[in-house]
Design a protein around this motif. Sequence first.
Motif, PDB file in Angstrom:
ATOM      1  N   ASN A  34       0.809  -1.209   0.000  1.00 20.13           N
ATOM      2  CA  ASN A  34       0.000   0.000   0.000  1.00 20.13           C
ATOM      3  C   ASN A  34       0.841   1.257   0.000  1.00 20.13           C
ATOM      4  O   ASN A  34       0.340   2.360  -0.131  1.00 20.13           O
ATOM      5  CB  ASN A  34      -0.942   0.023   1.203  1.00 20.13           C
ATOM      6  CG  ASN A  34      -2.063  -0.992   1.040  1.00 20.13           C
ATOM      7  OD1 ASN A  34      -2.287  -1.475  -0.049  1.00 20.13           O
ATOM      8  ND2 ASN A  34      -2.746  -1.305   2.123  1.00 20.13           N
ATOM      9  N   ASP A  35       2.149   1.090   0.222  1.00 18.27           N
ATOM     10  CA  ASP A  35       3.029   2.255   0.292  1.00 18.27           C
ATOM     11  C   ASP A  35       3.942   2.340  -0.913  1.00 18.27           C
ATOM     12  O   ASP A  35       4.977   3.007  -0.882  1.00 18.27           O
ATOM     13  CB  ASP A  35       3.876   2.199   1.569  1.00 18.27           C
ATOM     14  CG  ASP A  35       3.019   2.200   2.815  1.00 18.27           C
ATOM     15  OD1 ASP A  35       3.306   1.397   3.694  1.00 18.27           O
ATOM     16  OD2 ASP A  35       2.065   2.999   2.863  1.00 18.27           O
ATOM     17  N   THR A  66      -7.646  -3.270   1.668  1.00 16.89           N
ATOM     18  CA  THR A  66      -6.711  -2.470   0.872  1.00 16.89           C
ATOM     19  C   THR A  66      -7.364  -1.146   0.554  1.00 16.89           C
ATOM     20  O   THR A  66      -8.571  -0.944   0.789  1.00 16.89           O
ATOM     21  CB  THR A  66      -6.336  -3.207  -0.415  1.00 16.89           C
ATOM     22  OG1 THR A  66      -5.349  -2.458  -1.122  1.00 16.89           O
ATOM     23  CG2 THR A  66      -7.536  -3.415  -1.337  1.00 16.89           C
ATOM     24  N   ASP A  67      -6.532  -0.227  -0.006  1.00 20.37           N
ATOM     25  CA  ASP A  67      -7.086   1.090  -0.353  1.00 20.37           C
ATOM     26  C   ASP A  67      -8.226   0.962  -1.356  1.00 20.37           C
ATOM     27  O   ASP A  67      -9.271   1.593  -1.212  1.00 20.37           O
ATOM     28  CB  ASP A  67      -5.997   1.984  -0.966  1.00 20.37           C
ATOM     29  CG  ASP A  67      -4.987   2.436   0.083  1.00 20.37           C
ATOM     30  OD1 ASP A  67      -5.292   2.331   1.267  1.00 20.37           O
ATOM     31  OD2 ASP A  67      -3.895   2.897  -0.313  1.00 20.37           O
ATOM     32  N   ALA A  68      -7.988   0.172  -2.415  1.00 20.18           N
ATOM     33  CA  ALA A  68      -8.978   0.065  -3.485  1.00 20.18           C
ATOM     34  C   ALA A  68      -8.630  -1.121  -4.366  1.00 20.18           C
ATOM     35  O   ALA A  68      -7.509  -1.624  -4.348  1.00 20.18           O
ATOM     36  CB  ALA A  68      -9.005   1.339  -4.333  1.00 20.18           C
ATOM     37  N   LYS A 115     -12.600   2.043 -10.497  1.00 17.19           N
ATOM     38  CA  LYS A 115     -12.010   1.966  -9.159  1.00 17.19           C
ATOM     39  C   LYS A 115     -13.099   1.587  -8.164  1.00 17.19           C
ATOM     40  O   LYS A 115     -14.194   2.163  -8.176  1.00 17.19           O
ATOM     41  CB  LYS A 115     -11.396   3.310  -8.778  1.00 17.19           C
ATOM     42  CG  LYS A 115     -10.772   3.335  -7.391  1.00 17.19           C
ATOM     43  CD  LYS A 115     -10.198   4.727  -7.084  1.00 17.19           C
ATOM     44  CE  LYS A 115      -9.577   4.785  -5.696  1.00 17.19           C
ATOM     45  NZ  LYS A 115      -9.036   6.132  -5.388  1.00 17.19           N
ATOM     46  N   PHE A 160     -13.793   1.187  -4.106  1.00 17.12           N
ATOM     47  CA  PHE A 160     -13.188   1.566  -2.828  1.00 17.12           C
ATOM     48  C   PHE A 160     -14.292   1.734  -1.788  1.00 17.12           C
ATOM     49  O   PHE A 160     -15.490   1.655  -2.092  1.00 17.12           O
ATOM     50  CB  PHE A 160     -12.346   2.831  -2.966  1.00 17.12           C
ATOM     51  CG  PHE A 160     -13.080   4.013  -3.566  1.00 17.12           C
ATOM     52  CD1 PHE A 160     -13.585   5.017  -2.759  1.00 17.12           C
ATOM     53  CD2 PHE A 160     -13.266   4.100  -4.942  1.00 17.12           C
ATOM     54  CE1 PHE A 160     -14.254   6.095  -3.319  1.00 17.12           C
ATOM     55  CE2 PHE A 160     -13.926   5.175  -5.502  1.00 17.12           C
ATOM     56  CZ  PHE A 160     -14.424   6.183  -4.686  1.00 17.12           C
ATOM     57  N   SER A 161     -13.850   1.973  -0.546  1.00 16.24           N
ATOM     58  CA  SER A 161     -14.784   2.054   0.580  1.00 16.24           C
ATOM     59  C   SER A 161     -15.617   3.315   0.490  1.00 16.24           C
ATOM     60  O   SER A 161     -15.102   4.396   0.178  1.00 16.24           O
ATOM     61  CB  SER A 161     -14.013   2.030   1.901  1.00 16.24           C
ATOM     62  OG  SER A 161     -14.886   2.305   2.974  1.00 16.24           O
ATOM     63  N   GLY A 170     -12.182   4.634   4.464  1.00 13.31           N
ATOM     64  CA  GLY A 170     -11.080   3.797   4.923  1.00 13.31           C
ATOM     65  C   GLY A 170     -10.729   2.746   3.894  1.00 13.31           C
ATOM     66  O   GLY A 170     -11.063   2.862   2.713  1.00 13.31           O
ATOM     67  N   ASN A 171     -10.031   1.707   4.346  1.00 10.34           N
ATOM     68  CA  ASN A 171      -9.745   0.587   3.460  1.00 10.34           C
ATOM     69  C   ASN A 171     -11.018  -0.199   3.179  1.00 10.34           C
ATOM     70  O   ASN A 171     -11.928  -0.267   4.008  1.00 10.34           O
ATOM     71  CB  ASN A 171      -8.699  -0.340   4.068  1.00 10.34           C
ATOM     72  CG  ASN A 171      -7.308   0.248   3.983  1.00 10.34           C
ATOM     73  OD1 ASN A 171      -7.096   1.248   3.312  1.00 10.34           O
ATOM     74  ND2 ASN A 171      -6.356  -0.372   4.675  1.00 10.34           N
ATOM     75  N   ASN A 214      -2.778   0.219  -7.770  1.00 12.02           N
ATOM     76  CA  ASN A 214      -3.235   1.229  -8.713  1.00 12.02           C
ATOM     77  C   ASN A 214      -2.590   1.087 -10.076  1.00 12.02           C
ATOM     78  O   ASN A 214      -3.062   1.642 -11.055  1.00 12.02           O
ATOM     79  CB  ASN A 214      -2.943   2.630  -8.149  1.00 12.02           C
ATOM     80  CG  ASN A 214      -3.571   3.708  -9.006  1.00 12.02           C
ATOM     81  OD1 ASN A 214      -4.673   3.532  -9.517  1.00 12.02           O
ATOM     82  ND2 ASN A 214      -2.874   4.814  -9.176  1.00 12.02           N
TER      83      ASN A 214
END
Length: 728
Positions: free
Chosen positions: A39-40, A92-94, A133, A135-136, A140-141, A175
């Motif tokens: 994630n980073d 995860t982020d997305a 995409k 995502f939440s 958040g994740n 991504n």
Amino acid sequence: MKSINFLKIITIFFVLSFKQSYSMEKIRFLYKDLITLPNDTLKPNKKKNSNLSLAIIPPAIKASGDQFYCPQTTINVVTSILITHDPLEPGTDAGYVQISSGYSGGSDQLALSNSAAHPSVTTSWDAVAGKLKIFSATGGNISYADLEDAIKDVVFSNSSATASGIKTFSITIGNANYLPSTQHYYLFVPSIGITWTAAKAAAEASNYYGLQGYLATILSADEAKLIGEQASGTGWIGGSDAETEGVWKWVTGPEAGTVFWNGAVNGSTPNFAFWNTGEPNNQGNEDYAHITQPGVGIKGSWNDLSNTGDTSGNYQPKGYVVEYGGMPGEATLEIAASTKITIPVATPAANPSPVCDSGTFTFSATPTAGSTISWYDAAVGGNLLATGNTYTTPTLNITTTYYVDAGCELNRKSVVATVNITPSTPVAVSSTVYNCGSGNVTIEANSNIGTINWFTSSIGGNSIHTGNNFTTPTVSSNTTYYAEASNGTCINTTRTPVNIVIYTPPAVTDETVILCQYQKVNLDAGIAGMTYKWSTGETAQIITVTASGTYTVGVTSPAPESCTSRKTIIVDEHLIPVIKRVTVNGTTATIYLANEADYYEYSVDGLNFQDSNVFYNVPAGLRTAFAQGKNGCGGDTLNFVVLVFPEFFTPNNDSFNDVWEVDGMENYPQAEITIFDRYGKLIAQLKGPQMSWDGTFNKTPLPASDYWYALKIDDTHPVFKGHFSLKR
């Protein structure tokens, strides 16, 4: 960056002690200060307070869903999906679903169906990248469980009725764009003004879930489209000709050293290349490859720039494209999966040759791989006639259209079984056509169907004209042409003759006739035994006219020829001449008429006529001028006098020129001549019977000298003046 404290580690071991199936090899204790987690990716690593770190195992995605798709419908991009993940990382982020190949912007779309069943999930559609995409909804994740459920309900649609080909879907956690054909990942990193060398270093210092980064190398059209168009990446890629000018190589990643271009603008391409028009121009130090700014040239194509590029504008570097995957020794990631749809299309072979009157036809078509051909009797709906790559019709006696598809009614293609009817024998509008004299003749024939072809012989030969009406070349003698009917390849070989008979029209000759003034003249058509029609309306062979002009007569031969020739007769009226006057200058006389014309002739003795109206050396005395028409249209006369004034006289009694007298004066008995000397003294007056002078004054001889005279005939004539010499 996740911080794992001691309590979490104890908890993990506790859990794993009761879950034997989870391999201990999936937990690694790393004795280092820095760690980059998935994630980073591409973010600066954070320092840890402990020398003991725990590496999170990347998630793994497995998906299936290779399906057939019909345009203007919707279809799930997966038929099944499973995401396995490290217990330490439940979300995860997305997640991302992208149309990674075959994308058609404007008509392709991905969307989440049944959104009510996914209250914790939201989506965002990027129409440029063709990427959805997930995502939440709370910021958040998103949990892997929710992501997995959402992907099951992601659907694809295409709005174009003519869509075709294969669409590949990439389902990824990170991504970066995933391309199934290479199994690599691609990420555009914005960085305004970055140099190529700095971008190369930054790319190689990055990693993605443990994959080593490098400036992207592009080996196929799929890669070029995904990187240059869908990723909107206007930035550096890993090509350079810095080593040898004009020889472009990939100098980064596993393809380092591969030549993809030799030469300048018109160079060769030993491997895939996608230069913009006019590139590479190899000017100056432009040694590095760069994806062209959107709006400049061909979308997603390449240009060559210097290491720094421009400081602003279209050729200022805006970032760089990093590619992950393929480096030696790297393990294969499973953070992405792919599925695909195929739009089934049946491609029919050429239509069978037409038949005459009736017959059967065999059609064939090639389907998209894996699909099944179906044959129908209508473009929409209709009856299913057969399945399989070929279809043989029943016996047909009319042209019939069939339709074939490979599973999508919308994509049906038509095929035609053409049945041509053999036409009937042509019927001539007139079996014999008559023409007066040589010329072009139009003949005509018709049949119940098809086309008429014309020939010069009853069999064989080549057609000289196609069409029901045929205007022949010039025909000067009796000729026969033949009409044949055809309908496509179906020919009725019985030809119909059409005869052309040439008649000789009456032979007439145009002429010009003379009409004398106040008279009449006969006009003759010239050929007896014909029918006549004059422009005056008269119908006799000979007519009489009294006026000049142009007259025509149609001379028509008796039936059956009935050929008409047209004769033109010009009637030219000649006027009777009228002498207006005669002028005399010495012995030269000129005759003038009231109306001059070239058909008059002239004379001053009535015997000898000439075209000129001027006569020289006319004898003195009373004369007559004659004018008459050359064609006998009458004439006119006028008397005139020629006076001859002697230039000298010699009064010496030798019987020659002893007196000065004017010849012709006898015609003017009233005339008077006055004679003066050089000083103006009146010497003598001559009139009546005395019209000569002997050279004396009061009977005294005058000396030799010049003397002057003045002759007055009457008040209607001018006074004639002159001088003469007296010689002794």
